[in-house]
Design a protein around this motif. Structure first.
Motif, short mmCIF file in Angstrom:
data_model
loop_
_atom_site.label_atom_id
_atom_site.label_comp_id
_atom_site.label_asym_id
_atom_site.label_seq_id
_atom_site.Cartn_x
_atom_site.Cartn_y
_atom_site.Cartn_z
N ALA A 1 32.10 42.51 38.87
CA ALA A 1 31.10 42.20 37.52
C ALA A 1 31.00 43.98 37.40
O ALA A 1 31.10 43.80 35.39
CB ALA A 1 30.04 41.58 37.72
N ILE A 2 30.65 44.58 37.82
CA ILE A 2 29.88 45.55 37.25
C ILE A 2 31.35 46.66 36.57
O ILE A 2 31.25 47.21 35.30
CB ILE A 2 29.54 46.20 38.76
N LYS A 3 32.30 46.64 37.68
CA LYS A 3 33.82 47.35 37.05
C LYS A 3 34.15 46.59 35.61
O LYS A 3 34.70 46.95 34.83
CB LYS A 3 34.82 47.37 38.07
N GLN A 4 33.61 44.91 35.42
CA GLN A 4 34.61 44.74 34.26
C GLN A 4 33.76 44.86 32.84
O GLN A 4 34.12 44.64 32.40
CB GLN A 4 34.46 43.37 34.39
N GLN A 5 32.73 45.25 33.48
CA GLN A 5 31.45 45.67 32.60
C GLN A 5 30.95 44.10 32.20
O GLN A 5 30.35 44.44 30.28
CB GLN A 5 32.16 46.25 31.13
N LEU A 6 30.84 43.71 33.00
CA LEU A 6 29.61 42.22 32.37
C LEU A 6 29.04 41.61 33.12
O LEU A 6 27.93 41.50 32.63
CB LEU A 6 30.63 40.93 33.04
N TYR A 7 27.91 43.09 33.98
CA TYR A 7 27.03 43.33 34.00
C TYR A 7 26.36 44.59 34.23
O TYR A 7 27.08 45.57 34.67
CB TYR A 7 26.05 42.58 35.44
N LEU B 1 29.25 33.64 35.89
CA LEU B 1 29.59 35.03 36.61
C LEU B 1 30.18 34.34 37.37
O LEU B 1 31.83 34.87 37.79
CB LEU B 1 28.53 35.82 37.45
N PHE B 2 30.09 33.80 38.50
CA PHE B 2 31.09 32.37 39.60
C PHE B 2 32.23 32.38 38.65
O PHE B 2 33.30 32.30 38.96
CB PHE B 2 30.17 31.49 40.10
N ASN B 3 31.90 31.11 38.08
CA ASN B 3 32.91 30.90 37.10
C ASN B 3 33.81 31.96 36.56
O ASN B 3 35.39 31.51 36.62
CB ASN B 3 32.68 29.92 36.24
N LYS B 4 33.13 33.04 36.04
CA LYS B 4 34.30 34.38 35.61
C LYS B 4 35.09 34.77 36.81
O LYS B 4 36.01 34.62 36.50
CB LYS B 4 33.61 35.48 34.57
N TYR B 5 34.99 34.64 38.00
CA TYR B 5 35.36 35.98 38.67
C TYR B 5 36.22 35.31 39.42
O TYR B 5 37.79 35.14 39.24
CB TYR B 5 34.40 36.02 39.82
N LEU C 1 29.05 38.17 48.29
CA LEU C 1 28.11 37.84 46.63
C LEU C 1 28.38 39.28 46.49
O LEU C 1 28.33 40.13 45.25
CB LEU C 1 27.00 37.90 46.86
N ARG C 2 27.99 40.32 47.23
CA ARG C 2 28.17 41.93 46.92
C ARG C 2 29.39 42.03 46.08
O ARG C 2 30.16 42.91 45.22
CB ARG C 2 28.26 42.55 48.30
N GLY C 3 30.31 41.52 46.29
CA GLY C 3 31.77 41.50 45.95
C GLY C 3 32.24 41.47 44.59
O GLY C 3 32.55 41.95 43.62
N ILE C 4 31.32 40.26 44.24
CA ILE C 4 31.76 39.89 42.96
C ILE C 4 31.04 40.51 42.52
O ILE C 4 30.76 40.94 40.92
CB ILE C 4 30.92 38.14 43.21
N PHE C 5 29.67 40.97 42.54
CA PHE C 5 28.99 41.75 41.36
C PHE C 5 29.73 43.42 41.03
O PHE C 5 29.69 44.37 40.53
CB PHE C 5 27.68 41.87 42.14
N ASN C 6 30.32 44.35 42.47
CA ASN C 6 30.65 45.04 42.50
C ASN C 6 31.90 44.71 41.04
O ASN C 6 32.51 45.86 40.08
CB ASN C 6 31.30 45.21 43.55
#
Length: 242
Positions: free
Chosen positions: A101-107, A19-23, A94-99
């Motif tokens: 990921a959710i928008k990108q349908q990775l999570y 996740l961190f790398n993709k972001y 961290l919240r921004g990274i997960f948001n």
């Protein structure tokens, strides 16, 4: 009958490291200010050091993140505990990274930063004049870091600003330093805004300058505001451009 027509493939399980790398790889050039990217890089360094990178993303629960927060709050830097504001900024990243990921349908799960218990933040100390700060220090009983915090809340009176500018003018090693100090002192521009200023942004005839902002809008990389220049600054910039 019952035969598979295609080979079975297993989708790769996304780990915290992935996740961190993709972001970071997804960010286009100039998507964020250099200072924002630098701050994110520092936060990601902490995450990579203290979060379970090899675990599947689904295992990075609120409970795990809360344990990280609690551990960070117990850390000390130069014998001083980390401020709650510092940890909160890490959680904002961290919240921004997960948001993302959710928008990108990775999570598909919920953001693990939701429901965290963070300590209340202290209000910033009020701004004080030099005389007020010196009176407080003279009473004694303050630790070095408390004295330093007092000086961080210093604001200069107009005569003191003029004294600083006169000192800079007399002692600056390079001629551009005095106009830089004057520009910030007379307009209230941030240092980064001052560094972005172009010659054509100054309308010496009208006595105004165009300030280029980078953090006011989320949809635009640059926005502008026009600021009036006092006659003193107009004269300084006229001489400098000359």
């Amino acid at each position: 009958y019952g035969k598979r027509s295609k080979r079975t493939t297993l989708s790769k399980i996304l780990t915290v490291r992935d996740l961190f790398n993709k972001y970071q790889q997804s960010l286009p050039n100039h998507a964020k200010e250099a200072s924002s990217l630098e701050t994110e890089e520092i936060h990601l360094g902490h995450f990579r050091k203290h979060l379970p990178l090899s675990k599947p993303l689904t295992e990075l629960t609120t409970e795990v993140v809360q344990a990280y927060v609690n551990k960070q709050l117990r850390r000390k830097i130069r014998n001083r505990p980390i401020k709650s504001e510092t940890v909160k900024r890490q959680m904002d990243t961290l919240r921004g990274i997960f948001n993302w990921a959710i928008k990108q349908q990775l999570y598909a799960g919920s953001n693990p930063t939701s429901g965290l218990v963070l300590p209340k933040r202290d209000e910033q100390p009020p701004f004080r004049t030099r005389q007020e700060i010196e009176r407080i220090i003279a009473r004694g009983g303050l630790a070095d870091h408390e004295v330093a915090e007092l000086w961080q809340s210093l604001y200069l009176t107009i005569p003191e600003v003029h004294q600083v500018l006169e000192y800079v003018k007399a002692t600056a090693r390079y001629p551009f330093i005095y106009p830089m100090f004057a520009f910030v002192a007379y307009t209230g521009a941030r240092r980064s805004e001052m560094m972005r200023a172009l010659v054509d942004d100054f309308d010496l005839g009208a006595g105004t300058v165009l300030i280029r902002e980078r953090k006011k809008s989320r949809s635009k990389s640059t926005t502008f505001r026009r600021v009036e220049m006092p006659s003193e600054l107009n004269q300084i910039m006229t001489e400098w451009f000359g």
